[in-house]
Design a protein around this motif. Structure first.
Motif, PDB file in Angstrom:
ATOM      1  N   THR A 813     -45.346 -22.249  12.095  1.00 54.62           N
ATOM      2  CA  THR A 813     -43.964 -22.576  11.754  1.00 54.62           C
ATOM      3  C   THR A 813     -43.942 -23.515  10.558  1.00 54.62           C
ATOM      4  N   ALA A 814     -43.080 -23.208   9.594  1.00 54.75           N
ATOM      5  CA  ALA A 814     -42.905 -24.049   8.417  1.00 54.75           C
ATOM      6  C   ALA A 814     -41.428 -24.407   8.286  1.00 54.75           C
ATOM      7  N   ARG A 815     -41.154 -25.658   7.957  1.00 50.37           N
ATOM      8  CA  ARG A 815     -39.770 -26.106   7.831  1.00 50.37           C
ATOM      9  C   ARG A 815     -39.616 -26.954   6.577  1.00 50.37           C
ATOM     10  N   MET A 816     -38.454 -26.844   5.956  1.00 55.78           N
ATOM     11  CA  MET A 816     -38.121 -27.704   4.828  1.00 55.78           C
ATOM     12  C   MET A 816     -36.660 -28.098   4.944  1.00 55.78           C
ATOM     13  N   ASN A 817     -36.402 -29.399   4.932  1.00 54.46           N
ATOM     14  CA  ASN A 817     -35.045 -29.911   5.002  1.00 54.46           C
ATOM     15  C   ASN A 817     -34.639 -30.500   3.662  1.00 54.46           C
ATOM     16  N   ASN A 818     -33.353 -30.312   3.334  1.00 57.46           N
ATOM     17  CA  ASN A 818     -32.827 -30.713   2.018  1.00 57.46           C
ATOM     18  C   ASN A 818     -33.681 -30.076   0.919  1.00 57.46           C
ATOM     19  N   VAL A 819     -33.684 -28.765   0.922  1.00 53.52           N
ATOM     20  CA  VAL A 819     -34.568 -27.972   0.043  1.00 53.52           C
ATOM     21  C   VAL A 819     -34.428 -28.375  -1.413  1.00 53.52           C
ATOM     22  N   PHE A 820     -33.211 -28.627  -1.871  1.00 51.32           N
ATOM     23  CA  PHE A 820     -32.978 -28.914  -3.286  1.00 51.32           C
ATOM     24  C   PHE A 820     -32.940 -30.412  -3.592  1.00 51.32           C
ATOM     25  N   ASN A 821     -33.418 -31.223  -2.648  1.00 48.00           N
ATOM     26  CA  ASN A 821     -33.557 -32.659  -2.860  1.00 48.00           C
ATOM     27  C   ASN A 821     -32.234 -33.310  -3.288  1.00 48.00           C
ATOM     28  N   THR A 822     -31.168 -32.920  -2.625  1.00 48.01           N
ATOM     29  CA  THR A 822     -29.840 -33.454  -2.934  1.00 48.01           C
ATOM     30  C   THR A 822     -29.777 -34.947  -2.605  1.00 48.01           C
ATOM     31  N   ARG A 823     -29.183 -35.709  -3.496  1.00 51.33           N
ATOM     32  CA  ARG A 823     -29.020 -37.157  -3.285  1.00 51.33           C
ATOM     33  C   ARG A 823     -27.624 -37.395  -2.721  1.00 51.33           C
ATOM     34  N   TYR A 824     -27.547 -38.031  -1.552  1.00 51.81           N
ATOM     35  CA  TYR A 824     -26.244 -38.204  -0.911  1.00 51.81           C
ATOM     36  C   TYR A 824     -26.261 -39.442  -0.017  1.00 51.81           C
ATOM     37  N   ILE A 825     -25.080 -39.959   0.227  1.00 51.41           N
ATOM     38  CA  ILE A 825     -24.889 -41.093   1.137  1.00 51.41           C
ATOM     39  C   ILE A 825     -24.445 -40.537   2.478  1.00 51.41           C
ATOM     40  N   ALA A 826     -25.200 -40.884   3.538  1.00 52.34           N
ATOM     41  CA  ALA A 826     -24.908 -40.339   4.859  1.00 52.34           C
ATOM     42  C   ALA A 826     -24.137 -41.318   5.740  1.00 52.34           C
ATOM     43  N   ASP A 827     -24.298 -42.627   5.496  1.00 54.26           N
ATOM     44  CA  ASP A 827     -23.637 -43.648   6.305  1.00 54.26           C
ATOM     45  C   ASP A 827     -23.144 -44.759   5.387  1.00 54.26           C
ATOM     46  N   ALA A 828     -21.959 -45.289   5.709  1.00 58.53           N
ATOM     47  CA  ALA A 828     -21.415 -46.370   4.878  1.00 58.53           C
ATOM     48  C   ALA A 828     -20.613 -47.333   5.737  1.00 58.53           C
ATOM     49  N   LEU A 829     -20.669 -48.606   5.358  1.00 55.50           N
ATOM     50  CA  LEU A 829     -19.879 -49.658   5.987  1.00 55.50           C
ATOM     51  C   LEU A 829     -18.929 -50.196   4.922  1.00 55.50           C
ATOM     52  N   ASP A 830     -17.647 -50.215   5.235  1.00 53.15           N
ATOM     53  CA  ASP A 830     -16.642 -50.568   4.231  1.00 53.15           C
ATOM     54  C   ASP A 830     -16.836 -51.995   3.724  1.00 53.15           C
ATOM     55  N   GLY A 831     -16.627 -52.165   2.407  1.00 51.44           N
ATOM     56  CA  GLY A 831     -16.779 -53.471   1.779  1.00 51.44           C
ATOM     57  C   GLY A 831     -15.461 -54.184   1.594  1.00 51.44           C
ATOM     58  N   THR A 832     -15.523 -55.316   0.923  1.00 50.13           N
ATOM     59  CA  THR A 832     -14.343 -56.172   0.780  1.00 50.13           C
ATOM     60  C   THR A 832     -13.223 -55.488   0.013  1.00 50.13           C
ATOM     61  N   ASN A 833     -13.566 -54.634  -0.957  1.00 52.20           N
ATOM     62  CA  ASN A 833     -12.537 -53.978  -1.769  1.00 52.20           C
ATOM     63  C   ASN A 833     -12.370 -52.501  -1.438  1.00 52.20           C
ATOM     64  N   SER A 834     -13.026 -52.046  -0.374  1.00 53.09           N
ATOM     65  CA  SER A 834     -12.931 -50.639   0.056  1.00 53.09           C
ATOM     66  C   SER A 834     -13.222 -49.681  -1.092  1.00 53.09           C
ATOM     67  N   ASN A 835     -14.344 -49.932  -1.787  1.00 50.73           N
ATOM     68  CA  ASN A 835     -14.734 -49.046  -2.875  1.00 50.73           C
ATOM     69  C   ASN A 835     -16.255 -48.881  -2.895  1.00 50.73           C
ATOM     70  N   ALA A 836     -16.729 -48.051  -3.837  1.00 49.77           N
ATOM     71  CA  ALA A 836     -18.153 -47.748  -3.914  1.00 49.77           C
ATOM     72  C   ALA A 836     -18.973 -48.970  -4.307  1.00 49.77           C
ATOM     73  N   GLN A 837     -18.380 -49.901  -5.017  1.00 47.34           N
ATOM     74  CA  GLN A 837     -19.127 -51.065  -5.505  1.00 47.34           C
ATOM     75  C   GLN A 837     -19.425 -52.073  -4.387  1.00 47.34           C
ATOM     76  N   THR A 838     -18.585 -52.114  -3.353  1.00 49.23           N
ATOM     77  CA  THR A 838     -18.765 -53.126  -2.313  1.00 49.23           C
ATOM     78  C   THR A 838     -19.233 -52.548  -0.977  1.00 49.23           C
ATOM     79  N   ALA A 839     -19.252 -51.237  -0.850  1.00 48.98           N
ATOM     80  CA  ALA A 839     -19.682 -50.625   0.405  1.00 48.98           C
ATOM     81  C   ALA A 839     -21.189 -50.806   0.597  1.00 48.98           C
ATOM     82  N   LEU A 840     -21.584 -51.005   1.831  1.00 56.09           N
ATOM     83  CA  LEU A 840     -23.002 -51.073   2.201  1.00 56.09           C
ATOM     84  C   LEU A 840     -23.389 -49.725   2.800  1.00 56.09           C
TER      85      LEU A 840
END
Length: 857
Positions: A813-840
């Motif tokens: 058996t052979a397996r490959m996950n995320n075949v095309f090596n996509t860069r993505y954010i899977a989990d986020a905690l909202d920041g002070t300004n509710s934007n991409a710059q302050t989210a963890l």
């Protein structure tokens, strides 16, 4: 020339006639013995040839044989193969395959397994073959990511740290049961998947029942139920050895052996595996040893016993702390960056890690009182031992600086290079230099040991040919033992911790308890009853009632002396109940519709009753959470197409929400917040299309609309004497629920080259994922919606090939996950300004792979 043409024509006609007479058409319907359900995808092969076919969604098949007589072999994963002789064209009628596992049918009664087109709930089932094909190095919940309503991620990326949300609800509100036994933590409802490392090796099937589900016992099925059935004991003697290798040093070796069902009615299966690796995320090395034992004995025609024990002893490094997107960009490790580890004397040392061992042991008794009545009872016990690592600072003044010395673990000046691992050696040198002052900073473990006992007993009786009664009792007793202990003084001889009134000096050494030490005692007594009505397999309906009493008691060994009456609290009881019902109607052989609705009340969590972690400020009036759910479904089962459509609406009232406040230097207060309500509604579509006998196309679309319902204003803050001293407001009306993608899509291809060789390609797409946040933090009426994470999609692929290896059956058996090596954010905690710059955030993994081999004997 004309004479030659006529002769040739005659020969062709004779040849065609001979071939036609030498062929036969064999038809039939294949069902499983356990639930008498059709088995779609079962293999039907003409013996001695490669000529074969598979069954459709109703278990039906039609095979044109190459010979006028002979034998066909029918097989399906999890069932014993059957060989049937044929002579000429014939309809074999209904063919029942016997489960290859002893006692599986009885387990399914306890586990409340839903039956397709009969049980009126939205359900998806993943069988052992698909789990073994797709799991690889993924987290166990990720096998379900192509299921409607599911959002599963690796969270911080440590081994076993995966999480799953169902219809927007996190694990605290998703019931997880293994062989019918609830495994959600008795104090907070959470599920820790690292406790079940190796579970994928011994899972017979995993069923996701969305919404109210089919579980009869009172469980937190707000979002749904994940029902996991492990293997019992194989009916035939044999076993296998396996190995898997993967990215970042992943290695797994395992072995399984079964005696088969002996003449004296005894059968045993034993399985063990060892897994270790470096981890995709930096500083998350792991190792685990998992095991599974099942012993079954048929005492006589009325009584069977089954003993099961499984678990995993594991330790793994963790990435507990999320980071800003900019931090990942600046780090040389990129999306693998982790700040929670370092080097000590040249060895990897974890700041945050997890270690645990939680054996789950059960003894099941199956008693056939008569032809129409049986009792299935599971007595179980679980002893959990372990916890998670972290940091500890001295409570004494440390020469050279002021404040909590734990800042050293996060300070850039204590790092090796820019955003590099922690330099533990520098802390060691400083602690040694402090000499008589002891360590300024050290490592500790937060322990969460427990002792859990339970009995779950179900009576099933056929009142008539159409009416079935199920009733039972559910008893649980739980003791959670919570404390911190010093694990590494990092060069010092002791550390000062002043949280224990029974240790005036505050001196603590390795192995000593620090910070807190308390027991959480939880009692549970529940009962349930369900009536099922089935008319000619056309109309099925049920009504179910359950009631339970949850009791909480707390003992604190640090805040109070042994003779202090406050050391142990009274027992606080919370009564919960539920009622649900549903009906399924088969309009035709192809079409069915169902509806279900229900209401239940769930007791508040332990921490809601003891919000400030002491035995004085007790929230004895904590409200039950109230859940109302409604669902409407449609199913289609055609020759080539199987499809389901579900509409649902879940109203969540009085979500447990408490806030603690520091009113003065010596006094705290808390608010018991009522009216924190949410609506989760949406539509789900899933399908399987048999494009050819060898190619299946699968897909699903899930569109959710999950929002907090209304603002909560003028919430009273009470002091220690329960006087109102202030008020707070929560502005949450129409705010999207975070932490899970509200739009998910999946498309898959499953191509079968031969009976034991197939290729799968899956695409999963996630959108409308909002950063997680605590409703209690939204005190600003003008606050924007939480940050919406960019949508993303990933491709996964897996292939397995079965072949003969001498006298043995083998597979690769052979397996490959995320075949095309996509860069993505899977989990986020909202920041002070509710934007991409302050989210963890946590990034998802890039491309990963694994290859495995299994040899059966």
């Amino acid at each position: 020339m004309k004479k030659f043409s006529k002769c040739l024509l005659v020969l062709v006609v004779l040849l065609c006639t001979t071939i036609a007479f030498s062929q036969s058409t064999i038809t039939g319907t294949i069902v499983g013995s356990d639930m008498n359900e059709p088995l779609p995808g079962a293999n039907v092969i003409e013996k001695g040839t490669s000529n074969g076919t598979t069954t459709n969604f109703d278990g039906e098949f039609s095979l044109t044989t190459q010979a006028s007589s002979g034998e066909i072999i029918i097989s399906f994963v999890g069932y014993t193969s059957k060989t049937i002789s044929f002579s000429g064209s014939q309809d074999l009628g209904t063919i029942t395959l016997t489960s290859s596992e002893v006692g599986l049918q009885e387990v399914q009664i306890i586990a409340s397994v839903a039956v397709d087109r009969k049980t009126p709930v939205a359900v998806s089932t993943v069988r052992a073959a698909d789990i073994q094909l797709k799991l690889g190095t993924q987290e166990f919940p990720e096998v379900l990511k192509s299921t409607p309503g599911v959002y599963a991620t690796k969270a911080g990326g440590g081994f076993g740290d995966g999480r799953i949300n169902l219809r927007g609800f996190n694990s605290e509100n998703v019931a997880v049961m293994i062989n019918g036994v609830p495994v959600n933590d008795m104090e907070n409802g959470q599920v820790y998947w690292s406790n079940w490392a190796g579970l994928g090796d011994v899972t017979s099937s995993m069923q996701v029942q969305r919404g109210l589900g089919a579980a009869r016992v009172a469980v937190p099925s707000v979002g749904g139920t994940i029902n996991i059935l492990t293997k019992t004991t194989d009916a035939e003697e044999g076993g296998n050895i396996l190995t898997t290798l993967g990215n970042d040093g992943y290695k797994k070796f395992g072995v399984t052996y079964s005696t088969g069902l002996m003449d004296n009615g005894f059968a045993a299966t034993v399985s063990a595996a060892k897994t270790d690796g470096d981890g995709y995320v930096r500083g998350t090395q792991f190792n685990a040893v998992s095991y599974f034992v099942n012993l079954s004995k048929k005492l006589n025609d009325q009584h069977k016993l089954s003993f099961t024990a499984f678990g995993a002893k594991q330790r793994h490094g963790q990435r507990q702390n999320r980071h800003l997107i900019e931090t990942y960009r600046q780090s040389e490790d990129g999306i693998r960056y982790n700040s929670d580890w370092g080097y000590k004397n040249g060895q990897v040392t974890f700041i945050e890690d997890n270690f645990y061992h939680k054996p789950q042991i059960s003894l099941n008794h199956y008693w056939d009182l008569s032809e129409n009545t049986n009792i299935s009872t599971a007595a179980y016990v679980s002893f959990g031992s372990g916890g998670g690592g972290g940091t500890l600072g001295s409570d004494a003044e440390t020469p050279g600086f002021e404040g909590d010395a734990r800042f050293k673990f996060t300070s850039p000046e204590y790092r090796i290079g820019n955003l590099g691992p922690l330099d533990f050696d520098r802390i060691v040198d400083e602690n040694i230099a402090h000499g008589a002052n002891g360590s300024s900073a050290a490592l500790r473990a937060s322990r969460n040991d427990h002792n859990w006992y339970g009995v779950l007993s179900t009576l099933k009786t056929d009142l008539s040919d159409d009416l079935v009664l199920l009733a039972g009792l559910d008893f649980r007793s739980y003791k959670g033992i919570h404390f911190r202990e010093v694990t590494d003084l990092l060069g010092g001889q002791f550390i000062i911790n002043e949280d224990n009134v029974n240790n005036p000096s505050g001196v603590a050494r390795v192995g000593d308890k620090v910070s807190y030490y308390n027991d959480g005692l939880v009692g549970w007594l529940g009962s349930f009853a369900q009536l099922e009505y089935d008319v000619n397999e056309k109309f099925n309906t049920f009504i179910s009632l359950n009631a339970s009493n949850t009791s909480y008691r707390r003992v604190d060994y640090f805040l109070y002396t042994p003779d202090d009456p406050l050391r142990e609290t009274d027992r606080y009881n919370f009564f919960g109940f539920g009622a649900k019902g549903g009906a399924n109607y088969r309009l035709t052989d192809k079409h069915n519709v169902f509806v279900n609705l229900g209401y239940f009340e769930k007791a508040p969590d332990f921490d809601a009753v003891f919000p400030n972690f002491n035995n004085e400020e007790i929230n004895s009036e904590a409200e039950n959470q109230k859940i109302t759910s409604f669902e409407l479904g449609y199913g289609y089962r055609g020759e080539r197409l199987s499809a389901n459509v579900n509409l649902y609406r879940t109203a969540w009232r009085d979500r447990t929400e408490t806030l603690s406040f520091q009113l003065s230097e010596d006094e705290t207060g808390f608010a018991n917040i009522l009216g924190v309500n949410a609506i989760h509604q949406g539509i789900e579509v899933d399908f399987v299309y048999k494009a050819t006998d060898n190619l299946d196309i699968t897909g699903m679309v899930s569109l959710g609309d999950w929002r907090w319902e209304e603002d909560v204003t003028d919430v009273n803050i009470l002091d220690e004497e329960q006087n109102v001293v202030d008020t707070v407001n929560l502005f949450i009306e129409d705010t999207p629920v975070g932490d899970a993608a509200q739009t998910t899509l999946a498309l898959g291809l499953n191509y079968k080259f031969a009976a034991d060789t197939r290729l799968t390609i899956d695409y999963n797409y996630f959108d409308r994922l909002y950063a997680d946040f605590n409703p209690s933090d939204r005190g600003d009426a003008d606050a924007p919606d939480p940050w919406e994470v960019p949508a993303y999609g990933v491709f996964d692929a897996a292939m397995t090939h079965g072949f003969s290896f001498g006298q043995f059956d083998a597979s690769l058996t052979a397996r490959m996950n995320n075949v095309f090596n996509t860069r993505y954010i899977a989990d986020a905690l909202d920041g002070t300004n509710s934007n991409a710059q302050t989210a963890l955030v946590y990034y998802g993994f890039g491309r990963t792979f694994s290859v495995g081999a299994k040899l059966k004997f």
